[in-house]
Design a protein around this motif. Structure first.
Motif, PDB file in Angstrom:
ATOM      1  N   VAL A  49      21.587  76.415  16.296  1.00  0.00           N
ATOM      2  CA  VAL A  49      20.981  77.435  15.445  1.00  0.00           C
ATOM      3  C   VAL A  49      20.142  76.766  14.367  1.00  0.00           C
ATOM      4  N   ALA A  50      18.907  77.269  14.212  1.00  0.00           N
ATOM      5  CA  ALA A  50      17.967  76.704  13.251  1.00  0.00           C
ATOM      6  C   ALA A  50      17.697  77.703  12.127  1.00  0.00           C
ATOM      7  N   ASP A  51      17.378  77.177  10.971  1.00  0.00           N
ATOM      8  CA  ASP A  51      16.996  77.992   9.824  1.00  0.00           C
ATOM      9  C   ASP A  51      15.656  78.659  10.125  1.00  0.00           C
ATOM     10  N   ARG A  52      15.544  79.937   9.834  1.00  0.00           N
ATOM     11  CA  ARG A  52      14.297  80.671  10.150  1.00  0.00           C
ATOM     12  C   ARG A  52      13.103  80.166   9.361  1.00  0.00           C
ATOM     13  N   ALA A  53      13.326  79.821   8.103  1.00  0.00           N
ATOM     14  CA  ALA A  53      12.208  79.427   7.248  1.00  0.00           C
ATOM     15  C   ALA A  53      11.733  78.004   7.531  1.00  0.00           C
ATOM     16  N   THR A  54      12.666  77.077   7.726  1.00  0.00           N
ATOM     17  CA  THR A  54      12.292  75.667   7.863  1.00  0.00           C
ATOM     18  C   THR A  54      12.351  75.157   9.293  1.00  0.00           C
ATOM     19  N   ASN A  55      12.982  75.918  10.186  1.00  0.00           N
ATOM     20  CA  ASN A  55      13.173  75.534  11.579  1.00  0.00           C
ATOM     21  C   ASN A  55      14.021  74.268  11.728  1.00  0.00           C
ATOM     22  N   ARG A  56      14.785  73.930  10.691  1.00  0.00           N
ATOM     23  CA  ARG A  56      15.705  72.790  10.753  1.00  0.00           C
ATOM     24  C   ARG A  56      17.069  73.283  11.207  1.00  0.00           C
ATOM     25  N   SER A  57      17.812  72.401  11.835  1.00  0.00           N
ATOM     26  CA  SER A  57      19.155  72.736  12.308  1.00  0.00           C
ATOM     27  C   SER A  57      20.040  73.172  11.145  1.00  0.00           C
ATOM     28  N   ARG A  58      20.888  74.175  11.411  1.00  0.00           N
ATOM     29  CA  ARG A  58      21.858  74.608  10.408  1.00  0.00           C
ATOM     30  C   ARG A  58      23.199  73.903  10.601  1.00  0.00           C
ATOM     31  N   GLY A  59      23.272  73.001  11.595  1.00  0.00           N
ATOM     32  CA  GLY A  59      24.470  72.195  11.773  1.00  0.00           C
ATOM     33  C   GLY A  59      25.542  72.822  12.651  1.00  0.00           C
ATOM     34  N   PHE A  60      25.196  73.882  13.377  1.00  0.00           N
ATOM     35  CA  PHE A  60      26.150  74.463  14.320  1.00  0.00           C
ATOM     36  C   PHE A  60      25.402  75.023  15.513  1.00  0.00           C
ATOM     37  N   GLY A  61      26.155  75.245  16.587  1.00  0.00           N
ATOM     38  CA  GLY A  61      25.541  75.771  17.789  1.00  0.00           C
ATOM     39  C   GLY A  61      26.582  76.360  18.720  1.00  0.00           C
ATOM     40  N   PHE A  62      26.140  76.729  19.907  1.00  0.00           N
ATOM     41  CA  PHE A  62      26.996  77.376  20.896  1.00  0.00           C
ATOM     42  C   PHE A  62      26.752  76.747  22.260  1.00  0.00           C
ATOM     43  N   VAL A  63      27.814  76.652  23.045  1.00  0.00           N
ATOM     44  CA  VAL A  63      27.725  76.153  24.412  1.00  0.00           C
ATOM     45  C   VAL A  63      28.375  77.189  25.318  1.00  0.00           C
ATOM     46  N   THR A  64      27.658  77.596  26.375  1.00  0.00           N
ATOM     47  CA  THR A  64      28.183  78.553  27.349  1.00  0.00           C
ATOM     48  C   THR A  64      28.530  77.797  28.624  1.00  0.00           C
ATOM     49  N   PHE A  65      29.742  78.037  29.118  1.00  0.00           N
ATOM     50  CA  PHE A  65      30.256  77.346  30.296  1.00  0.00           C
ATOM     51  C   PHE A  65      30.253  78.268  31.500  1.00  0.00           C
ATOM     52  N   ALA A  66      30.367  77.685  32.685  1.00  0.00           N
ATOM     53  CA  ALA A  66      30.369  78.464  33.925  1.00  0.00           C
ATOM     54  C   ALA A  66      31.615  79.335  34.028  1.00  0.00           C
ATOM     55  N   THR A  67      32.739  78.839  33.533  1.00  0.00           N
ATOM     56  CA  THR A  67      33.986  79.604  33.614  1.00  0.00           C
ATOM     57  C   THR A  67      34.737  79.536  32.290  1.00  0.00           C
ATOM     58  N   ALA A  68      35.626  80.477  32.097  1.00  0.00           N
ATOM     59  CA  ALA A  68      36.486  80.471  30.912  1.00  0.00           C
ATOM     60  C   ALA A  68      37.413  79.262  30.935  1.00  0.00           C
ATOM     61  N   ASP A  69      37.802  78.823  32.125  1.00  0.00           N
ATOM     62  CA  ASP A  69      38.659  77.638  32.240  1.00  0.00           C
ATOM     63  C   ASP A  69      37.945  76.387  31.745  1.00  0.00           C
ATOM     64  N   ASP A  70      36.650  76.258  32.080  1.00  0.00           N
ATOM     65  CA  ASP A  70      35.867  75.128  31.572  1.00  0.00           C
ATOM     66  C   ASP A  70      35.792  75.166  30.052  1.00  0.00           C
ATOM     67  N   ALA A  71      35.573  76.353  29.496  1.00  0.00           N
ATOM     68  CA  ALA A  71      35.479  76.487  28.040  1.00  0.00           C
ATOM     69  C   ALA A  71      36.801  76.108  27.380  1.00  0.00           C
ATOM     70  N   ALA A  72      37.915  76.569  27.939  1.00  0.00           N
ATOM     71  CA  ALA A  72      39.227  76.246  27.374  1.00  0.00           C
ATOM     72  C   ALA A  72      39.503  74.746  27.454  1.00  0.00           C
ATOM     73  N   ALA A  73      39.130  74.128  28.576  1.00  0.00           N
ATOM     74  CA  ALA A  73      39.330  72.690  28.735  1.00  0.00           C
ATOM     75  C   ALA A  73      38.442  71.908  27.760  1.00  0.00           C
ATOM     76  N   ALA A  74      37.205  72.364  27.550  1.00  0.00           N
ATOM     77  CA  ALA A  74      36.299  71.705  26.614  1.00  0.00           C
ATOM     78  C   ALA A  74      36.813  71.850  25.183  1.00  0.00           C
ATOM     79  N   LEU A  75      37.346  73.009  24.859  1.00  0.00           N
ATOM     80  CA  LEU A  75      37.930  73.225  23.528  1.00  0.00           C
ATOM     81  C   LEU A  75      39.033  72.202  23.282  1.00  0.00           C
ATOM     82  N   GLU A  76      39.898  72.055  24.261  1.00  0.00           N
ATOM     83  CA  GLU A  76      41.003  71.090  24.151  1.00  0.00           C
ATOM     84  C   GLU A  76      40.482  69.656  24.082  1.00  0.00           C
ATOM     85  N   ALA A  77      39.502  69.331  24.922  1.00  0.00           N
ATOM     86  CA  ALA A  77      38.993  67.961  25.012  1.00  0.00           C
ATOM     87  C   ALA A  77      38.220  67.528  23.766  1.00  0.00           C
ATOM     88  N   PHE A  78      37.490  68.454  23.132  1.00  0.00           N
ATOM     89  CA  PHE A  78      36.621  68.074  22.016  1.00  0.00           C
ATOM     90  C   PHE A  78      37.199  68.402  20.643  1.00  0.00           C
TER      91      PHE A  78
END
Length: 123
Positions: A49-78
């Motif tokens: 996610v980027a700031d609208r005015a400056t287009n610089r990163s706001r320091g957070f983002g989102f990752v979408t996985f193929a399955t809920a199981d992948d997301a749960a495993a990534a949550l645990e792993a990271f």
């Protein structure tokens, strides 16, 4: 005739296949973020996610996985992982406005508004 009032928006359930990733290095782009997770999991998409005015990163983002199981495993792993020296915050993404409620702040007379907010005594 006037238009019918809009129906109230239904609450969408939280996505179980999408993670919020916080405290990212500001140099990271969506593709950089996706590449980190794609080394171990099937990633469908990622966004920083980027700031609208400056287009610089706001320091957070989102990752979408193929399955809920992948997301749960990534949550645990990271969880408790550092990226370029910064400890990541990893949790399931929630719908905007559906997170924990913020406490309402009530300001009193001496709430730090400065001397202009309090009348001066008249002599």
């Amino acid at each position: 005739p006037p238009a019918a009032p809009a129906a109230p928006a239904e609450e969408k359930p939280d996505r179980e296949d999408k993670l919020y990733i916080g405290n990212l290095p500001f140099s990271y782009t969506g593709s950089d973020l996706g590449a980190v997770f794609a080394k171990r999991f099937h990633v469908l998409g990622s966004k920083v996610v980027a700031d609208r005015a400056t287009n610089r990163s706001r320091g957070f983002g989102f990752v979408t996985f193929a399955t809920a199981d992948d997301a749960a495993a990534a949550l645990e792993a990271f969880q408790n992982t550092k990226l370029e020296g910064r400890p990541l915050t990893v949790k399931f993404a929630t719908q905007r406005g559906q997170g924990p409620k913020q406490k309402e702040v009530l300001l009193g007379r001496d709430a730090g508004w400065g001397s202009w907010a309090t009348p001066s005594p008249r002599s």
